[in-house]
Design an enzyme around this catalytic site. Structure first.
Site, mmCIF file in Angstrom:
data_model
loop_
_atom_site.group_PDB
_atom_site.id
_atom_site.type_symbol
_atom_site.label_atom_id
_atom_site.label_comp_id
_atom_site.label_asym_id
_atom_site.label_seq_id
_atom_site.Cartn_x
_atom_site.Cartn_y
_atom_site.Cartn_z
ATOM 1 N N LYS A 80 26.778 -21.251 -29.409
ATOM 2 C CA LYS A 80 26.347 -19.672 -29.560
ATOM 3 C C LYS A 80 25.987 -19.360 -28.118
ATOM 4 O O LYS A 80 26.304 -20.634 -27.307
ATOM 5 C CB LYS A 80 25.074 -19.816 -29.545
ATOM 6 C CG LYS A 80 23.358 -21.200 -28.580
ATOM 7 C CD LYS A 80 22.352 -21.190 -29.414
ATOM 8 C CE LYS A 80 21.553 -21.496 -28.217
ATOM 9 N NZ LYS A 80 20.982 -22.015 -26.795
ATOM 10 N N TYR A 112 12.579 -22.923 -24.702
ATOM 11 C CA TYR A 112 13.996 -21.304 -24.292
ATOM 12 C C TYR A 112 14.776 -20.953 -26.203
ATOM 13 O O TYR A 112 14.472 -20.540 -27.306
ATOM 14 C CB TYR A 112 15.363 -21.018 -23.556
ATOM 15 C CG TYR A 112 14.144 -20.719 -21.921
ATOM 16 C CD1 TYR A 112 13.405 -19.839 -21.508
ATOM 17 C CD2 TYR A 112 13.949 -21.885 -21.379
ATOM 18 C CE1 TYR A 112 13.154 -19.110 -20.995
ATOM 19 C CE2 TYR A 112 13.736 -21.842 -20.179
ATOM 20 C CZ TYR A 112 12.790 -20.303 -19.302
ATOM 21 O OH TYR A 112 12.494 -20.389 -18.749
ATOM 22 N N CYS A 113 15.233 -22.033 -26.361
ATOM 23 C CA CYS A 113 16.289 -21.817 -27.440
ATOM 24 C C CYS A 113 16.038 -22.452 -29.086
ATOM 25 O O CYS A 113 15.592 -21.963 -29.880
ATOM 26 C CB CYS A 113 17.843 -22.485 -26.890
ATOM 27 S SG CYS A 113 18.469 -22.440 -25.691
ATOM 28 N N VAL A 114 15.134 -23.559 -28.265
ATOM 29 C CA VAL A 114 14.558 -24.533 -28.963
ATOM 30 C C VAL A 114 13.194 -23.613 -30.301
ATOM 31 O O VAL A 114 13.773 -23.115 -31.220
ATOM 32 C CB VAL A 114 13.548 -26.004 -28.797
ATOM 33 C CG1 VAL A 114 12.052 -25.754 -30.482
ATOM 34 C CG2 VAL A 114 14.337 -26.719 -29.258
ATOM 35 N N THR A 117 15.099 -20.513 -32.005
ATOM 36 C CA THR A 117 15.736 -20.825 -33.014
ATOM 37 C C THR A 117 14.725 -21.158 -34.074
ATOM 38 O O THR A 117 14.450 -20.633 -34.924
ATOM 39 C CB THR A 117 16.617 -22.105 -32.086
ATOM 40 O OG1 THR A 117 17.089 -21.409 -32.061
ATOM 41 C CG2 THR A 117 16.793 -22.593 -33.835
#
Length: 175
Positions: A80, A112-114, A117
């Site tokens: 990603k 951020y990403c956690v 998602t």
């Protein structure tokens, strides 16, 4: 109901070496344990790998970009470039092919990403579980631990189940 463990950005630049997240000594073993239990249970495992830009610590094909836990045969790697691992990737298709209804999320970075998602999983109708103790971040305007705890509270308010990583049951893939 089939469960998938989605390991988000469990890459060397964040979990190993002098620039690792402050909680790496605790979170690294928690991720290893969670992954071992998921594999032993026959659960679906998907590795998410962030592709950073030029000269970033997770620039593709550099040591920092490498996954800490090498995927086993049959464990897909979804690459990603955006915080939400569902955005512009095949993650939703991978989970659908495996019949996944519950996504257990763990990895980097909490806010951020956690978090992105987790919101992406909720938006796709997946039961979403955040593995407390198996995600982390860096110090910013607040200490890293406080940021991760705040993310857990925010995501719980949005419908994510937050459960201790060591207590998570992992369901096998359908045969």
């Amino acid at each position: 109901m089939t469960t998938a463990l989605v390991l988000i950005d469990a890459q060397r630049n964040m979990l190993q070496g002098p620039d690792a997240v402050p909680a790496a000594p605790r979170v690294g073993p928690a991720l290893s344990d969670l992954l071992s239990r998921a594999r032993a249970a026959g659960a679906t495992v998907v590795h998410v790998q962030n592709d950073g830009g030029p000269d970033e610590p997770d620039e593709p094909h550099t040591p920092g970009w490498e996954l800490v836990h090498p995927p086993l045969p049959g464990e897909p790697v979804v690459r990603k470039t955006a915080p939400d691992a569902f955005a512009g990737t095949g993650l939703a298709d991978e989970l659908a092919r495996a019949g996944v209804r519950t996504a257990v999320l763990a990895g980097m970075q909490s806010q951020y990403c956690v978090a992105a998602t987790a919101r992406g999983a909720l938006g796709r109708g997946l039961e979403t579980v955040l593995a407390a103790g198996a995600h982390a971040t860096y110090d910013e305007d607040a200490p890293a631990g406080d940021i991760s705890a705040a993310v857990e509270d925010e995501l719980a308010a949005q419908g994510v189940r937050v459960l201790p990583a060591e207590a998570l049951p992992l369901a096998p893939r359908p045969r």
